[in-house]
Motif scaffolding. Structure first.
Motif, PDB file in Angstrom:
ATOM      1  N   SER A  28      -5.605   0.661   5.563  1.00  0.00           N
ATOM      2  CA  SER A  28      -5.519  -0.532   4.709  1.00  0.00           C
ATOM      3  C   SER A  28      -4.440  -1.488   5.201  1.00  0.00           C
ATOM      4  O   SER A  28      -4.620  -2.708   5.154  1.00  0.00           O
ATOM      5  CB  SER A  28      -5.238  -0.122   3.269  1.00  0.00           C
ATOM      6  OG  SER A  28      -6.296   0.663   2.776  1.00  0.00           O
ATOM      7  N   GLY A  58      -9.061  -2.938   1.603  1.00  0.00           N
ATOM      8  CA  GLY A  58      -7.984  -1.957   1.723  1.00  0.00           C
ATOM      9  C   GLY A  58      -7.529  -1.439   0.376  1.00  0.00           C
ATOM     10  O   GLY A  58      -7.309  -0.231   0.193  1.00  0.00           O
ATOM     11  N   SER A  96      -5.367  -5.211   6.521  1.00  0.00           N
ATOM     12  CA  SER A  96      -4.710  -6.329   5.833  1.00  0.00           C
ATOM     13  C   SER A  96      -3.997  -7.235   6.825  1.00  0.00           C
ATOM     14  O   SER A  96      -4.023  -8.465   6.690  1.00  0.00           O
ATOM     15  CB  SER A  96      -3.719  -5.809   4.795  1.00  0.00           C
ATOM     16  OG  SER A  96      -4.398  -5.192   3.748  1.00  0.00           O
ATOM     17  N   PHE A 119       0.787  -1.234   0.000  1.00  0.00           N
ATOM     18  CA  PHE A 119       0.000   0.000   0.000  1.00  0.00           C
ATOM     19  C   PHE A 119       0.822   1.289   0.000  1.00  0.00           C
ATOM     20  O   PHE A 119       0.349   2.305  -0.505  1.00  0.00           O
ATOM     21  CB  PHE A 119      -0.952   0.006   1.202  1.00  0.00           C
ATOM     22  CG  PHE A 119      -1.976  -1.072   1.139  1.00  0.00           C
ATOM     23  CD1 PHE A 119      -2.991  -1.033   0.202  1.00  0.00           C
ATOM     24  CD2 PHE A 119      -1.918  -2.155   1.993  1.00  0.00           C
ATOM     25  CE1 PHE A 119      -3.933  -2.035   0.121  1.00  0.00           C
ATOM     26  CE2 PHE A 119      -2.856  -3.165   1.929  1.00  0.00           C
ATOM     27  CZ  PHE A 119      -3.864  -3.098   0.996  1.00  0.00           C
ATOM     28  N   LEU A 150     -10.171   0.918  -1.032  1.00  0.00           N
ATOM     29  CA  LEU A 150     -10.165   2.206  -0.343  1.00  0.00           C
ATOM     30  C   LEU A 150      -9.039   3.111  -0.846  1.00  0.00           C
ATOM     31  O   LEU A 150      -9.247   4.300  -1.105  1.00  0.00           O
ATOM     32  CB  LEU A 150     -10.021   2.003   1.171  1.00  0.00           C
ATOM     33  CG  LEU A 150     -11.248   1.535   1.913  1.00  0.00           C
ATOM     34  CD1 LEU A 150     -10.897   1.221   3.355  1.00  0.00           C
ATOM     35  CD2 LEU A 150     -12.337   2.580   1.848  1.00  0.00           C
ATOM     36  N   VAL A 151      -7.862   2.554  -0.995  1.00  0.00           N
ATOM     37  CA  VAL A 151      -6.731   3.363  -1.454  1.00  0.00           C
ATOM     38  C   VAL A 151      -6.901   3.736  -2.924  1.00  0.00           C
ATOM     39  O   VAL A 151      -6.621   4.875  -3.322  1.00  0.00           O
ATOM     40  CB  VAL A 151      -5.396   2.629  -1.201  1.00  0.00           C
ATOM     41  CG1 VAL A 151      -4.232   3.439  -1.737  1.00  0.00           C
ATOM     42  CG2 VAL A 151      -5.204   2.386   0.284  1.00  0.00           C
TER      43      VAL A 151
END
Length: 165
Positions: A105, A142, A109, A86, A145-146
Protein backbone atom coordinates in the motif's frame (compact mmCIF):
# COMPACT_ATOMS: atom_id res chain seq x y z
CA UNK A 1 16.75 35.75 8.18
CA UNK A 2 17.47 32.18 7.14
CA UNK A 3 14.85 29.50 7.68
CA UNK A 4 15.38 26.29 9.65
CA UNK A 5 17.78 24.01 7.78
CA UNK A 6 17.71 20.27 7.40
CA UNK A 7 20.87 18.52 6.32
CA UNK A 8 20.57 16.10 3.44
CA UNK A 9 17.84 17.99 1.58
CA UNK A 10 18.68 19.52 -1.79
CA UNK A 11 17.55 22.96 -0.76
CA UNK A 12 18.73 23.28 2.81
CA UNK A 13 16.12 25.88 3.80
CA UNK A 14 12.66 24.81 4.88
CA UNK A 15 10.04 26.79 2.98
CA UNK A 16 6.53 27.51 4.20
CA UNK A 17 5.24 24.88 1.75
CA UNK A 18 7.61 22.32 3.29
CA UNK A 19 6.48 23.30 6.80
CA UNK A 20 2.83 22.95 5.79
CA UNK A 21 3.63 19.59 4.19
CA UNK A 22 5.25 18.33 7.37
CA UNK A 23 2.24 19.57 9.36
CA UNK A 24 -0.01 17.63 6.99
CA UNK A 25 2.16 14.56 7.56
CA UNK A 26 1.59 14.91 11.30
CA UNK A 27 -2.17 15.15 10.73
CA UNK A 28 -2.06 12.12 8.42
CA UNK A 29 -0.39 10.18 11.22
CA UNK A 30 -2.88 11.35 13.87
CA UNK A 31 -5.95 10.61 11.73
CA UNK A 32 -4.47 7.27 10.75
CA UNK A 33 -3.85 6.24 14.35
CA UNK A 34 -7.37 7.35 15.27
CA UNK A 35 -8.89 5.49 12.32
CA UNK A 36 -7.01 2.25 12.92
CA UNK A 37 -7.77 2.39 16.64
CA UNK A 38 -11.47 2.90 15.94
CA UNK A 39 -11.40 0.15 13.33
CA UNK A 40 -9.69 -2.43 15.51
CA UNK A 41 -11.70 -1.63 18.61
CA UNK A 42 -15.09 -1.97 16.96
CA UNK A 43 -14.66 -3.91 13.70
CA UNK A 44 -16.11 -7.19 14.96
CA UNK A 45 -18.44 -5.89 17.66
CA UNK A 46 -20.05 -2.83 16.07
CA UNK A 47 -21.71 -0.82 18.76
CA UNK A 48 -24.06 2.03 18.08
CA UNK A 49 -22.17 4.68 16.14
CA UNK A 50 -19.04 2.55 15.82
CA UNK A 51 -19.10 2.45 12.04
CA UNK A 52 -19.70 6.20 11.90
CA UNK A 53 -16.52 6.82 13.90
CA UNK A 54 -14.51 4.58 11.60
CA UNK A 55 -15.86 6.31 8.49
CA UNK A 56 -15.21 9.76 9.96
CA UNK A 57 -11.58 9.01 10.90
CA UNK A 58 -10.77 7.56 7.50
CA UNK A 59 -12.63 10.35 5.70
CA UNK A 60 -10.44 12.96 7.39
CA UNK A 61 -7.38 10.81 6.75
CA UNK A 62 -8.24 10.69 3.03
CA UNK A 63 -8.87 14.44 2.80
CA UNK A 64 -5.59 15.34 4.52
CA UNK A 65 -3.64 12.73 2.55
CA UNK A 66 -5.00 13.98 -0.79
CA UNK A 67 -4.18 17.54 0.21
CA UNK A 68 -0.70 16.31 1.02
CA UNK A 69 -0.43 14.71 -2.42
CA UNK A 70 -0.68 18.20 -3.89
CA UNK A 71 1.60 19.87 -1.32
CA UNK A 72 4.38 17.29 -0.90
CA UNK A 73 7.16 17.85 -3.43
CA UNK A 74 10.08 15.86 -2.02
CA UNK A 75 10.14 12.10 -2.41
CA UNK A 76 11.20 11.65 1.21
CA UNK A 77 8.16 13.56 2.48
CA UNK A 78 5.86 11.62 0.14
CA UNK A 79 7.19 8.32 1.44
CA UNK A 80 6.86 9.62 5.00
CA UNK A 81 3.24 10.60 4.30
CA UNK A 82 2.44 7.14 2.92
CA UNK A 83 4.20 5.48 5.87
CA UNK A 84 2.24 7.63 8.32
CA UNK A 85 -1.02 6.61 6.64
CA UNK A 86 -0.51 2.84 6.68
CA UNK A 87 2.04 1.84 9.34
CA UNK A 88 -0.26 2.55 12.33
CA UNK A 89 -2.20 -0.57 11.31
CA UNK A 90 0.83 -2.53 12.48
CA UNK A 91 0.42 -1.08 15.99
CA UNK A 92 -2.68 -3.24 16.34
CA UNK A 93 -1.98 -6.31 14.18
CA UNK A 94 1.29 -8.16 13.79
CA UNK A 95 0.54 -10.79 11.15
CA UNK A 96 3.00 -11.18 8.29
CA UNK A 97 0.38 -10.72 5.57
CA UNK A 98 -0.70 -7.40 7.07
CA UNK A 99 2.93 -6.25 6.89
CA UNK A 100 3.04 -7.28 3.21
CA UNK A 101 -0.17 -5.37 2.44
CA UNK A 102 1.09 -2.31 4.32
CA UNK A 103 4.34 -2.29 2.32
CA UNK A 104 2.42 -2.80 -0.93
CA UNK A 105 0.00 0.00 0.00
CA UNK A 106 2.88 2.37 0.71
CA UNK A 107 4.42 1.54 -2.66
CA UNK A 108 1.24 2.04 -4.69
CA UNK A 109 0.42 5.25 -2.79
CA UNK A 110 3.82 6.67 -3.72
CA UNK A 111 3.09 5.61 -7.31
CA UNK A 112 -0.24 7.45 -7.11
CA UNK A 113 1.54 10.56 -5.82
CA UNK A 114 3.94 10.35 -8.76
CA UNK A 115 0.98 10.15 -11.17
CA UNK A 116 -0.61 13.18 -9.49
CA UNK A 117 2.65 15.11 -9.83
CA UNK A 118 2.81 14.19 -13.51
CA UNK A 119 -0.80 15.37 -13.90
CA UNK A 120 0.10 18.71 -12.30
CA UNK A 121 3.08 19.14 -14.60
CA UNK A 122 1.00 18.52 -17.73
CA UNK A 123 -1.70 21.08 -16.91
CA UNK A 124 -1.41 24.77 -17.64
CA UNK A 125 -3.73 25.69 -14.77
CA UNK A 126 -4.04 24.03 -11.38
CA UNK A 127 -7.15 21.95 -10.65
CA UNK A 128 -7.09 20.38 -7.20
CA UNK A 129 -9.75 17.74 -7.79
CA UNK A 130 -8.29 16.58 -11.11
CA UNK A 131 -4.81 16.40 -9.61
CA UNK A 132 -5.95 14.54 -6.51
CA UNK A 133 -8.08 12.19 -8.61
CA UNK A 134 -4.98 11.14 -10.55
CA UNK A 135 -3.55 9.43 -7.47
CA UNK A 136 -6.72 8.83 -5.48
CA UNK A 137 -7.36 5.35 -6.88
CA UNK A 138 -4.03 4.02 -5.60
CA UNK A 139 -4.53 5.45 -2.10
CA UNK A 140 -8.06 4.01 -1.87
CA UNK A 141 -6.83 0.67 -3.18
CA UNK A 142 -4.04 0.56 -0.59
CA UNK A 143 -6.38 1.58 2.21
CA UNK A 144 -8.94 -1.04 1.24
CA UNK A 145 -6.28 -3.75 1.06
CA UNK A 146 -5.00 -2.99 4.54
CA UNK A 147 -8.53 -2.63 5.96
CA UNK A 148 -9.67 -5.92 4.48
CA UNK A 149 -6.57 -7.79 5.63
CA UNK A 150 -7.04 -6.33 9.11
CA UNK A 151 -10.69 -7.34 9.13
CA UNK A 152 -9.80 -10.84 7.97
CA UNK A 153 -7.24 -11.06 10.77
CA UNK A 154 -9.78 -9.90 13.34
CA UNK A 155 -12.35 -12.43 12.11
CA UNK A 156 -9.81 -15.22 12.45
CA UNK A 157 -9.34 -14.28 16.11
CA UNK A 158 -13.06 -13.83 16.87
CA UNK A 159 -15.34 -16.52 18.19
CA UNK A 160 -18.35 -17.74 16.24
CA UNK A 161 -20.76 -15.96 18.59
CA UNK A 162 -19.07 -12.61 17.90
CA UNK A 163 -19.22 -13.01 14.12
CA UNK A 164 -22.86 -14.07 13.73
CA UNK A 165 -25.39 -11.59 15.18
Amino acid sequence: MKAFSLSGWKNSSLTSRDSFGLLLTLFVFLFSVGGWQAFFSSAVDLKEGGINGIILWFFFLSVVFLLGVVVWRRLSVRILGAVCAFVPALFFLHQWYVVVFVLFSIAISVLGMWLAEREMAERLSFHFFKTAAAGQFFFVLGLSLVLSSGYFSLLKQASWEEIVP
